[in-house]
Design a protein around this motif. Structure first.
Motif, short mmCIF file in Angstrom:
data_model
loop_
_atom_site.label_atom_id
_atom_site.label_comp_id
_atom_site.label_asym_id
_atom_site.label_seq_id
_atom_site.Cartn_x
_atom_site.Cartn_y
_atom_site.Cartn_z
N ASP A 47 5.83 -63.74 -9.16
CA ASP A 47 5.04 -64.30 -10.57
C ASP A 47 7.37 -64.52 -10.76
OD1 ASP A 47 4.77 -65.61 -12.27
OD2 ASP A 47 3.74 -63.77 -13.21
N PRO A 48 7.81 -65.84 -11.31
CA PRO A 48 8.87 -66.43 -11.62
C PRO A 48 9.61 -65.42 -12.92
CG PRO A 48 8.30 -68.20 -10.04
CD PRO A 48 7.12 -67.13 -9.98
N ALA A 49 7.88 -66.03 -13.81
CA ALA A 49 7.62 -66.10 -14.79
C ALA A 49 8.02 -64.85 -15.25
CB ALA A 49 6.36 -66.55 -15.40
N SER A 50 7.76 -63.65 -14.24
CA SER A 50 7.58 -61.81 -14.18
C SER A 50 9.09 -61.72 -14.65
CB SER A 50 7.09 -61.44 -14.03
OG SER A 50 7.25 -59.89 -13.84
N HIS A 51 9.01 -60.42 -16.01
CA HIS A 51 10.84 -59.47 -15.47
C HIS A 51 10.84 -58.71 -14.56
CE1 HIS A 51 9.90 -59.41 -20.91
NE2 HIS A 51 10.05 -60.33 -20.50
N CYS A 52 9.58 -58.60 -13.73
CA CYS A 52 10.14 -57.29 -12.65
C CYS A 52 10.91 -58.66 -11.66
CB CYS A 52 8.71 -56.95 -12.01
SG CYS A 52 8.76 -55.83 -13.15
N TYR A 53 10.20 -60.11 -11.55
CA TYR A 53 10.57 -60.92 -10.28
C TYR A 53 12.06 -60.45 -9.84
CZ TYR A 53 11.55 -65.23 -7.85
OH TYR A 53 11.03 -66.08 -7.03
N ARG A 54 12.92 -59.89 -10.59
CA ARG A 54 14.03 -60.43 -9.92
C ARG A 54 14.88 -58.66 -9.40
NH1 ARG A 54 15.06 -64.00 -12.90
NH2 ARG A 54 15.94 -66.25 -12.00
N GLY A 55 13.09 -57.26 -9.73
CA GLY A 55 13.16 -56.17 -8.61
C GLY A 55 13.37 -55.32 -10.11
N LYS A 56 12.94 -53.86 -10.22
CA LYS A 56 13.01 -52.61 -11.75
C LYS A 56 14.38 -52.46 -12.19
CE LYS A 56 10.76 -49.07 -10.37
NZ LYS A 56 11.06 -47.99 -9.59
N THR A 57 14.32 -52.63 -13.16
CA THR A 57 15.00 -52.37 -14.20
C THR A 57 14.90 -51.67 -15.37
OG1 THR A 57 14.87 -53.72 -16.04
CG2 THR A 57 16.26 -54.37 -13.95
N PRO A 58 16.24 -50.46 -16.06
CA PRO A 58 15.82 -49.15 -17.04
C PRO A 58 14.50 -49.92 -18.28
CG PRO A 58 17.47 -48.95 -16.10
CD PRO A 58 17.44 -50.58 -15.91
N ARG A 59 14.72 -51.41 -18.16
CA ARG A 59 13.74 -52.09 -19.21
C ARG A 59 12.57 -52.39 -18.34
NH1 ARG A 59 13.58 -58.87 -20.54
NH2 ARG A 59 12.54 -58.63 -22.75
N ASN A 60 12.33 -52.43 -16.82
CA ASN A 60 10.58 -53.19 -16.93
C ASN A 60 10.44 -52.01 -16.20
OD1 ASN A 60 12.16 -52.54 -14.60
ND2 ASN A 60 12.20 -55.12 -14.44
N GLU A 61 10.91 -50.51 -15.85
CA GLU A 61 10.16 -49.41 -15.25
C GLU A 61 8.64 -49.36 -15.01
OE1 GLU A 61 12.70 -46.26 -15.45
OE2 GLU A 61 12.90 -46.41 -17.41
N VAL A 91 4.10 -51.17 -7.92
CA VAL A 91 3.41 -52.47 -7.24
C VAL A 91 3.87 -53.23 -8.93
CG1 VAL A 91 2.11 -54.51 -6.58
CG2 VAL A 91 2.43 -52.23 -5.21
N PRO A 92 4.61 -53.88 -9.66
CA PRO A 92 4.75 -54.35 -10.83
C PRO A 92 3.57 -55.82 -11.08
CG PRO A 92 6.78 -55.46 -9.62
CD PRO A 92 5.85 -54.27 -8.70
N GLY A 93 2.82 -54.99 -12.23
CA GLY A 93 2.36 -56.31 -13.03
C GLY A 93 1.97 -55.62 -14.32
N ALA A 94 1.05 -56.69 -15.58
CA ALA A 94 1.07 -56.29 -16.66
C ALA A 94 0.76 -57.72 -16.91
CB ALA A 94 2.84 -55.76 -17.52
N VAL A 95 -0.07 -56.80 -17.93
CA VAL A 95 -0.88 -58.35 -19.11
C VAL A 95 -0.27 -58.34 -20.74
CG1 VAL A 95 -2.76 -59.03 -19.88
CG2 VAL A 95 -2.80 -57.49 -17.63
N LEU A 96 0.14 -59.82 -21.17
CA LEU A 96 1.01 -60.05 -22.12
C LEU A 96 -0.48 -59.51 -23.30
CD1 LEU A 96 3.42 -59.79 -23.93
CD2 LEU A 96 2.95 -62.64 -23.70
N LEU A 97 -0.54 -58.71 -23.76
CA LEU A 97 -1.27 -59.23 -25.03
C LEU A 97 -0.93 -59.75 -26.20
CD1 LEU A 97 -2.19 -55.22 -26.06
CD2 LEU A 97 -3.31 -56.95 -24.45
#
Length: 200
Positions: A47-61, A91-97
């Motif tokens: 999902d190119p719109a996701s914060h996790c598209y390019r892998g794990k970072t301190p921000r998105n872990e 496995v990254p994934g989330a739902v924005l409220l």
């Protein structure tokens, strides 16, 4: 009003399915309870719109699981947005409220957003939702499924009708219909993206 917390097992599913599960659920924090009426699903590597598209970072872990945790990020240098982590550990994934109706604690909500002209405007949009609930990065990583957590996620009644459409404000994958909402005056106004990135 529901007193049953959603479980980690219920949330450990595809974000698209979890998004629809979350409609009608309740998020409670700091004296305010909000009924969720609008959400957006975000996956990870596909999902190119996701914060996790390019892998794990301190921000998105936090988005890399396990499910049931709160992911809060800061956007445009002024707003916080809250997400519920889904899928399985690693496995990254989330739902924005995206929006909600204040179900209890309305006086507190109005004190945090005194410019609101009506109750429907209190949590109409992801930044407003965070504001009325008092959410910021200090709550990032909290367990929403725990009764001892200061931020908790409660089950709601299944929605009679769920609507779907493109996500709001994303710079890529703009036509992916992973925004879901139910009938409510608190649902935010759709704004097509393409210039700025505001995804989970």
């Amino acid at each position: 009003m529901s007193s049953r917390l959603l479980t980690r097992e219920e949330l450990a599913i595809d974000p698209v399915d979890a998004a629809q599960l979350l409609l009608g659920s309740f998020l409670e924090a700091d004296g305010v309870r909000v009924r969720i009426v609008e959400v957006e699903a975000y996956r990870g590597g596909d999902d190119p719109a996701s914060h996790c598209y390019r892998g794990k970072t301190p921000r998105n872990e936090v988005m890399f699981g396990p499910a049931g945790f709160l992911y809060v990020y800061f956007v445009y240098g002024m707003h916080f947005c809250a997400n519920v982590v889904t899928l399985t550990d690693g496995v990254p994934g989330a739902v924005l409220l995206r929006a909600g109706e204040v179900a209890s604690g309305e006086d507190v909500a109005f004190s945090r957003r005194p410019a609101s002209r009506s109750a429907a405007e209190l949590a109409k949009g992801p930044a407003r939702l965070c504001k009325v609930l008092g959410l910021d990065r200090s709550q990032n990583g909290l367990d929403l499924t725990s009764a001892d957590s200061p931020v908790r996620l409660y089950a709601g009644e299944p929605a009679a009708k769920v609507y779907a459409g493109p996500r709001v404000g994303v710079a890529v994958a703009m036509d992916v219909p992973w925004r879901f909402w139910i009938d409510s005056p608190a649902v935010s106004t759709y704004k097509r993206g393409g210039k700025r990135r505001s995804s989970a």
